[in-house]
Scaffold this active site. Structure first.
Site, PDB file in Angstrom:
ATOM      1  N   GLU A 209       0.822  -1.202   0.000  1.00 61.31           N
ATOM      2  CA  GLU A 209       0.000   0.000   0.000  1.00 61.31           C
ATOM      3  C   GLU A 209       0.863   1.263   0.000  1.00 61.31           C
ATOM      4  O   GLU A 209       2.074   1.203   0.183  1.00 61.31           O
ATOM      5  CB  GLU A 209      -0.912  -0.012   1.229  1.00 61.31           C
ATOM      6  N   HIS A 210       0.229   2.413  -0.196  1.00 60.55           N
ATOM      7  CA  HIS A 210       0.959   3.681  -0.206  1.00 60.55           C
ATOM      8  C   HIS A 210       1.613   3.941   1.148  1.00 60.55           C
ATOM      9  O   HIS A 210       1.060   3.594   2.198  1.00 60.55           O
ATOM     10  CB  HIS A 210       0.012   4.842  -0.528  1.00 60.55           C
ATOM     11  N   ALA A 211       2.791   4.543   1.115  1.00 61.19           N
ATOM     12  CA  ALA A 211       3.453   4.955   2.347  1.00 61.19           C
ATOM     13  C   ALA A 211       2.579   5.981   3.063  1.00 61.19           C
ATOM     14  O   ALA A 211       1.901   6.798   2.433  1.00 61.19           O
ATOM     15  CB  ALA A 211       4.824   5.542   2.041  1.00 61.19           C
ATOM     16  N   ASP A 220       3.488   3.285  -4.510  1.00 60.34           N
ATOM     17  CA  ASP A 220       3.987   4.625  -4.822  1.00 60.34           C
ATOM     18  C   ASP A 220       4.745   4.676  -6.146  1.00 60.34           C
ATOM     19  O   ASP A 220       5.104   5.761  -6.611  1.00 60.34           O
ATOM     20  CB  ASP A 220       4.903   5.119  -3.698  1.00 60.34           C
TER      21      ASP A 220
END
Length: 568
Positions: A209-211, A220
């Site tokens: 998942e996105h940071a 990302d």
């Protein structure tokens, strides 16, 4: 069964937990109540946050559900300090624990003159990476069987091409100047496939998942790679149109129409949950595509001179770079303006040079400074209700709304597209495979080193951390470096050595816009998505994400076979 746990343990319903959750059974000896506060390893420079009051007598409310995706640190206080507890607040004990999914832990607070805390494992957690490894092994096995089957079929049918005495060598280094590179379409296909996978949840692994704020996770990489490959295609497309004697004014009109289409489609997709104009998100992924495409394409249309020659030997050896000096000047000015603003212009109530997540970051002293001046400018232009309301930092940092695709971030995004355009000009200028390989590798190394220097090769401690939310310059350089390397690998395997046809990603890359819009519109609909049982394990979530991704790749393959291709 993978990631399986029995339903009940000491009366606790483990199946009621969500993925990456665990139970903590807290108890306190003596007559006093205590207050448990926690701090996630992911939350940089944050205070401890209150999670539970531990009562002295046994009570079912002393059963605590915790999110254990990241390492947690705990402090126990003898009084309620409010929502947050800071470093100068006195605590009775502290401890940390690397808790795991579906684990059960006993926290005992002993209050016999001296207060002590003990955290013990009552039930071992499950392995969350076993599902990922199992699925990966199954996928590799299937790929090996398919590749091996095709190889054996070719051997049996003896269909390998035979070189005749006058035929060109199959190992020649020159590639036709106008030949379509399958590696470019394959790169785009990898990007859209990865985007569908992460937008489907990616198995709910935190590193996919996105940071949360700073850092670089798999999700990302998707957006900047799309922008990069769009930039690669800009000089190829404009060159093709100019060779047909299409006037520049007509080309600019085509660029403008395509940019508006991208923006409007993105705006329509933002209304998929209901077209309420009062809080409709204005910007988004396709909107930023449209703006960056218009700016960089227009610059290239009027500033690029393909036949420009240089006397200086350094310029002559790097003609692909120096023919773009006007591009670099204009985009460099835009990037410099962006840097000057974020470093030296303070948002009201915030210090200059602050571009953190706000909320409880820095112990909450900049709680209303999410994104610093970048967030403030976006809020002033669009209004808070028209921004993205669920940024990654909102839940961990208690931050404000913030739009990672807001208008101010379009400035450094032009640099991302220019890196792709530079790659496209490199491909046009040099037809020799060895020259292309050396230059692609050189760009990858140079950008990676420069991005690493800016972020000090660390997550939070550099001058300019890698940050997708702010589209930081280090983020542009690092993702650009990885894009050059990925395209280099695809180019060697597909267009030079012919070890790989690019399938199945080639098919997805030929209809990327259909797959992007389609997977957004039909999100959470059968047959692409489904729910079976509780859907509270990485294994089931990973299966659903892979199913959705494979379904859209099958659609791409069918479109490819029917010669159906759509582009804006």
């Amino acid at each position: 069964m993978i990631e399986y746990t029995e339903q009940y343990f000491r009366g606790l319903d483990l199946w009621s937990l969500w993925v990456d959750q665990a139970f903590v059974n807290a108890s306190a000896d003596g007559l006093r109540n205590f207050y448990l506060y926690s701090l996630s390893d992911e939350c940089e420079k944050c205070p401890y946050t209150r999670i539970h009051e531990i009562k002295s007598e046994y009570d079912e409310t002393n059963i605590i559900e915790l999110d254990v995706a990241h390492r947690l640190y705990f402090r126990v206080f003898e009084r309620n300090l409010g929502k947050y507890a800071y470093d100068n607040d006195s605590f009775v004990c502290q401890f940390d624990g690397n808790l795991g999914e579906f684990g059960v832990y006993d926290l005992r607070i002993k209050d016999n003159g001296t207060t002590t805390c003990e955290l013990e494992t009552a039930k071992e957690p499950v392995s969350i990476y076993l599902p990922f490894l199992t699925i990966a092994l199954i996928a590799l096995t299937l790929i090996s069987l398919v590749v091996g089957g095709k190889y054996l079929a070719r051997r049996i049918r003896r269909i390998e091409p035979q070189l005749t005495p006058g035929s060109p060598s199959s190992t020649q280094n020159d590639i036709k100047k106008n030949a379509r590179l399958r590696s470019v379409d394959t790169f785009r296909g990898i990007a859209i496939t990865l985007m569908i996978f992460v937008n489907s949840g990616g198995g709910h692994y935190w590193w996919i998942e996105h940071a949360t704020w700073n850092g670089l996770h798999i999700a990302d990489l998707v957006f900047p790679w799309f922008l990069f490959i769009m930039g690669v295609c800009i000089p190829i497309s404009i060159r093709s149109q100019l060779s047909k004697n299409i006037p520049r004014v007509s080309i600019l009109q085509t660029i403008t129409i395509r940019s508006l289409k991208l923006f409007l489609i993105g705006l329509c997709l933002n209304s998929i949950s209901g077209p309420a104009m009062s809080d409709l998100r204005i910007f988004g992924v396709l909107q930023r595509f449209g703006i960056a495409y218009f700016v960089v394409s227009t610059i290239h249309l009027y500033c690029y001179k393909e036949n420009e020659q240089f006397v200086n030997p350094v310029c002559a050896r790097n003609v692909d770079i120096f023919r773009l000096w006007r591009h670099w000047l204009i985009v460099g000015i835009l990037t410099l303006v962006y840097l000057i603003i974020i470093f030296f212009v303070p948002a009201p109530g915030c210090p200059s040079g602050y571009f953190g997540p706000g909320g409880k970051h820095f112990m909450g002293i900049y709680s209303n400074c999410t994104g610093g001046i970048a967030g403030y400018i976006d809020r002033m232009i669009l209004g808070d209700k028209h921004l993205y309301q669920h940024p990654t930092a909102r839940y961990l940092y208690d931050a404000q709304s913030f739009d990672p695709e807001g208008p101010f971030g379009c400035l450094p995004t032009t640099l991302q597209v220019l890196l792709g355009l530079q790659c496209g000009v490199l491909i046009i200028t040099y037809t020799n495979a060895v020259s292309r390989i050396r230059r692609l590798a050189s760009w990858g190394v140079a950008l990676g080193l420069l991005g690493g220097i800016l972020c000090s090769f660390s997550k939070n401690d550099g001058w300019i951390p890698v940050n997708k939310n702010l589209w930081s310059v280090s983020y542009v350089l690092v993702t650009g470096s990885l894009a050059f390397f990925l395209l280099l690998i695809c180019f060697i395997l597909i267009d030079v050595k012919h070890y790989w046809s690019g399938a199945p990603f080639l098919f997805a890359g030929m209809n990327a816009i259909i797959l992007y819009v389609g997977h957004t519109v039909f999100h959470k609909m059968l047959p692409w998505h489904w729910n079976i049982g509780r859907m509270n394990t990485h294994f089931m979530l990973m299966l659903e994400a892979l199913w959705n991704t494979i379904m859209w790749n099958i659609i791409a393959y069918i479109l490819y076979k029917k010669n159906v291709f759509y582009s804006l």
